[in-house]
Each structure stands twice: as structure tokens, then as C-alpha cells.
Design an enzyme around this catalytic site. Structure first.
Site, PDB file in Angstrom:
ATOM      1  N   LYS A  97      -6.350 -12.150  12.663  1.00 23.00           N
ATOM      2  CA  LYS A  97      -6.663 -13.279  11.793  1.00 23.00           C
ATOM      3  C   LYS A  97      -7.123 -14.498  12.575  1.00 23.00           C
ATOM      4  CE  LYS A  97      -3.263 -11.852   8.361  1.00 23.00           C
ATOM      5  NZ  LYS A  97      -4.057 -11.369   7.226  1.00 23.00           N
ATOM      6  N   CYS A 146      -0.801  -8.727  -1.432  1.00 22.82           N
ATOM      7  CA  CYS A 146       0.538  -8.389  -0.903  1.00 22.82           C
ATOM      8  C   CYS A 146       1.576  -9.454  -1.247  1.00 22.82           C
ATOM      9  CB  CYS A 146       0.493  -8.171   0.606  1.00 22.82           C
ATOM     10  SG  CYS A 146      -0.625  -6.895   1.124  1.00 22.82           S
ATOM     11  N   ASP A 169       6.752 -17.079   9.510  1.00 24.96           N
ATOM     12  CA  ASP A 169       5.564 -16.230   9.382  1.00 24.96           C
ATOM     13  C   ASP A 169       4.356 -17.140   9.543  1.00 24.96           C
ATOM     14  OD1 ASP A 169       4.232 -14.119   6.692  1.00 24.96           O
ATOM     15  OD2 ASP A 169       3.355 -14.884   8.539  1.00 24.96           O
ATOM     16  N   HIS A 203       4.570 -13.037   1.683  1.00 24.93           N
ATOM     17  CA  HIS A 203       3.774 -11.816   1.812  1.00 24.93           C
ATOM     18  C   HIS A 203       4.763 -10.650   1.934  1.00 24.93           C
ATOM     19  CE1 HIS A 203       1.291  -8.819   3.919  1.00 24.93           C
ATOM     20  NE2 HIS A 203       0.238  -9.471   3.485  1.00 24.93           N
ATOM     21  N   GLN A 226      -0.965 -17.253   8.637  1.00 25.48           N
ATOM     22  CA  GLN A 226      -2.051 -18.053   8.063  1.00 25.48           C
ATOM     23  C   GLN A 226      -2.079 -19.477   8.608  1.00 25.48           C
ATOM     24  OE1 GLN A 226      -4.395 -16.846   6.252  1.00 25.48           O
ATOM     25  NE2 GLN A 226      -3.585 -14.909   5.504  1.00 25.48           N
TER      26      GLN A 226
END
Ligand SMILES: Cc1ncc(COP(=O)(O)O)c(CNc2co[nH]c2=O)c1O
Length: 427
Positions: A232, A372, A206, A126, A209
Site C-alpha cells: 500500500k 473487508c 493498524d 478491517h 492506511q
């Protein structure tokens, strides 16, 4: 039959009772990869904070300030426990994952990387885990390397990683789960490879998600930093966090400066708080952090393992059902068991924005664009894609509605093309 997790929880989310068309059926929200919806429990905590507790933290000597401070710091404890941190001091509240990664790049990166050092990313990152490293590389004349995709699986080819690692590798930054490919990267294997082939590298995960969708244990994973966003994972927007090993954080120079993060300020000098205070300048996002704490309480009540197992079902169903829509190409791993509960796709002749517009007219919310991830779309040879992304409050019936609407849309455009062909034939 036993109600699914989606059926049992969707009533917790007021917005999922809303209609967005002139039909009576409620919205079908399949864009949780962009931001999740918020359960009533979180909304109540936010309201109650402003009604009863609101005050600035860490400073006032009055009751409201003490209560606000203890609620804010209790949220930190919840985040620390949620990711199994070694210490609560390893949790730095930020505005989101983007700010968390910028913090690592500009504080750790500036202090520890010198010209010629190397940063390893993947092509699927991303922009939040891409551009901060590009800017650091430009600033300090660093070398960027990118792990590519495995054409056979559609996921990231982590076997390629080893060849990129050496003594000069100082950062290895990668996503746990891709917001486009749905691939779930083998973090522990990657960490082992990096530790053995790049001893000087800091590993940045990261987890945007992954953290909302599965158990994430930083001690088990062995990374050095982890970034995540609260919005999220049922939390409000404006809050996220950086987890970092306490020793690393305390060796890092301050990033944003001002009040709160100092120890002593004189006309001649300034000294700083230890982590996490060192990185939390100014009045923090107090309500948002408390809201994130309430979101974690809510998720823990359901159970992250239960969420993970249920979303495996949704992931497989989503991928298999999308394969029944004529003309679609699905991105990411071809093995549904190796996918998170999201799928990006494109149609051979219909623009992703047209797909999402027609779905919206049926009350179905998906995303269209580059998500993104422009380098990833370039690597795939496509300008953009559409994406359906699920969370535990979705059901297989939501996916059925998506598929039915997509098939109607494909039929509609096929009809247009046939009519156009016939018109051409008449000339
Ligand atoms: C893998 C990943 N990393 C970082 C971010 C940035 O998070 P933020 O700082 O909270 O914005 C996102 C947000 N992903 C998306 C935001 O909208 N559609 C998406 O797929 C993401 O999916």
C-alpha cells in the site's frame, strides 16, 4: 502554475500510462486503498536483485549471500528509521499487515490473555484487525468490546472508549485511518486514555492506511505494536511488517517455527533467536523486503509531509466534488479537513457494483463491496459501498473524471427509471 505533486510523480509509474479501454486516455486509478501502484525505481530494484544479487540470507558464506543479507537487513534499517523505531530489532518482516496482526494475537495474545480478559476494538476495523481477535476470544473465552461511530461526525466515537477500559482490558486494537470512513483516529489521545484507564492493555495500531500517507512515529504515538503492508506504500505485494517494543517482542513466544528462527536444536530441546529473528521462520521474502526498502527511499525523496499536505487537498476536493453527484450518500466524517484522501459512498438506487462497472467502462478504477469491513457496513445499515481512494500520484483532474463519469452513470439510470415509469403509465 506549479505542477501538482500528482502531475510531477505520475510519470514514475509505468502502469499509469496504460489504457484499459478502447479510448486513448490512460487508466484513472482510484483504488490505492486496496493496493498502491509501483514506481519504476522499485521495479528496477526488484529486477536488479534477481539479476545480480539473489541468494539466500543469513547462512551462506559466499559473496552473493553476503550481499543479499546486507540488502535485506538494510531494508529493515530503512523500515526502522521510517517509523522511528527505538531499535532495528523491533521490525519483524511479515507478508503484510494481516500476518502482523495475527502474529500479535497468536503470540502475545495467547501468552498474556486469560479467560475473562477483555479486548477493545472499533466497529470500523478491517477484518484483518477484527477476525484474529474474534478467534483469540473464542479460543480463550475473552470479552470483545466495540467502540461505535459518532453519528454527528461519521467517525469513530473515541469518547465512548473510556467507559470500556478497566483492569481486565488486555488489548486495545484500532486503525489509524479507516479504509472506508476515511476518519483519522487521534492515536495519541487514545493512547493517553488507555494508559490511564487500562494499565494492563497492549495497544495495537493498524497503520495500513496511514503509514503510506503521513509521518508515523511510533515513539511519538506511544503504541506497543504497529502493523503495516508494503504493497500500500509503493512496495511489492507479499511484504509488510510488525513493529513492536523490543522488550515485548522478546517476551513473546515464537509463532511460526522452523529454520532461521532457532538458536540451538537438539533431539530433546530447542532454543530461539531473539527478536526479530524469532518471528522470521524460513526463507524470508527477500526481494520483497528489498523492494519495500526501495519504496521507502522513493517516498522519503518526495517527503511524507509533502505527501500528507497534498493528500489533504485531494481529500477535501474528492469529498466536496462527490457531494455534487445526485443521490450519493458519502460515508465518514462530514468535515473534509478530518478525512484521508478516500471516500466510500452509495447511491439511493444504483448498486455499488453497477457504479464501479460503469466507471470501469470509462477507464476509472474504484472498488465496490464491503472492503473487508462487514461489521461496519452492518452498523451503517448498508450491505456494501463503492470507494474511491487516492494516493499522491493522483490529481484533481482524476477526481473530475470520476465525478463526470458518476454523473453520466446516474443520468443513465435515471433515464432507465423514467422510461420504465412511462411504460408503466402506458398500461
Ligand atoms: C485498515 C486496513 N487494515 C488491514 C488491511 C489488510 O492489509 P493486507 O494484509 O495487506 O491485505 C487493509 C487492507 N485494505 C484493503 C485491501 O483491499 N481493499 C482495502 O481496503 C486495511 O485497509
Amino acid at each position: 502554475a506549479t505542477a501538482s505533486l500528482g502531475e510531477r510523480t505520475r510519470g514514475d509509474f509505468p502502469i499509469l500510462q496504460r489504457t484499459v479501454t478502447d479510448q486513448e486516455t490512460p487508466v484513472i486509478y482510484l483504488d490505492s486503498g486496496a493496493t498502491s501502484q509501483k514506481p519504476q525505481e522499485v521495479l528496477d530494484v526488484l529486477q536488479s536483485y534477481y539479476e545480480r544479487t539473489n541468494s539466500n540470507v543469513h547462512r551462506g558464506a559466499h559473496t552473493l549471500s553476503r550481499e543479499a543479507t546486507s540488502a535485506y537487513e538494510a531494508a529493515r534499517d530503512k523500515v526502522a528509521h521510517f517509523v522511528h523505531a527505538f531499535s532495528r530489532n523491533e521490525i519483524v518482516f511479515t507478508s503484510g499487515a494481516t500476518e502482523a496482526i495475527n502474529l500479535v494475537a497468536q503470540s502475545y495474545g495467547r501468552a498474556n490473555l486469560v479467560a475473562g480478559d477483555e479486548i477493545v476494538l472499533t466497529v470500523a476495523e478491517h477484518h484483518a484487525n477484527f477476525v484474529p481477535w474474534q478467534l483469540l476470544a473464542q479460543e480463550k473465552n475473552l470479552k470483545l468490546k466495540f467502540v461505535h461511530l459518532d453519528p454527528a461526525t461519521g467517525g469513530i466515537d473515541v469518547n465512548e472508549l473510556e467507559g470500556y477500559l478497566n483492569e481486565k482490558t488486555k488489548i486495545v486494537a484500532f486503525q489509524h485511518v479507516s479504509n472506508v470512513l476515511a476518519c483519522i483516529n487521534p492515536v495519541k489521545e487514545i493512547v493517553q486514555k488507555v494508559r490511564s484507564h487500562a494499565p494492563n492493555a497492549a495497544i495495537v495500531l493498524d497503520a495500513c492506511q496511514s503509514l503510506p500517507h503521513m509521518v508515523v512515529d511510533v515513539q511519538d504515538l506511544g503504541v506497543d505494536f504497529l502493523a503495516a503492508s508494503g504493497h500500500k506504500m509503493c512496495g511489492p505485494t507479499g511484504i509488510g511488517f510488525l513493529w513492536g517494543k523490543e522488550q515485548l517482542l522478546n517476551e513473546m513466544p515464537p509463532w511460526k517455527s522452523g529454520g532461521e528462527m532457532i538458536d540451538q536444536v537438539t533431539l530433546e530441546s530447542v532454543t530461539f533467536q531473539a527478536a526479530p529473528g524469532r518471528f522470521e521462520a524460513g526463507t524470508p521474502a527477500i526481494a520483497q523486503a528489498i523492494g519495500l526498502g526501495a519504496a521507502i527511499d522513493y517516498l522519503q525523496k518526495i517527503g511524507m509531509k509533502n505527501i500528507e499536505l497534498y493528500e489533504h487537498e485531494l481529500a477535501e476536493y474528492l469529498y466536496e466534488q462527490l457531494q455534487t453527484v445526485p443521490g450519493l450518500t458519502l460515508l465518514g466524517p462530514t468535515d473534509p479537513k478530518k478525512r484521508a484522501a478516500l471516500c466510500a459512498f452509495y447511491h439511493e438506487s444504483i448498486h455499488p457494483s453497477d457504479l464501479s462497472t460503469f466507471l470501469d467502462m470509462d477507464g476509472i478504477a474504484v472498488r465496490a463491496g464491503h472492503h473487508c469491513c462487514q461489521p461496519l457496513h452492518a452498523e451503517l445499515g448498508i450491505p456494501h459501498s463503492a470507494r474511491a481512494s487516492c494516493y499522491f500520484y493522483n490529481t484533481k483532474e482524476d477526481i473530475d473524471a470520476l465525478i463526470a463519469s458518476l454523473k453520466r452513470t446516474v443520468d443513465f439510470f435515471a433515464g432507465l427509471n423514467n422510461a420504465a415509469d412511462e411504460a408503466d403509465d402506458d398500461f
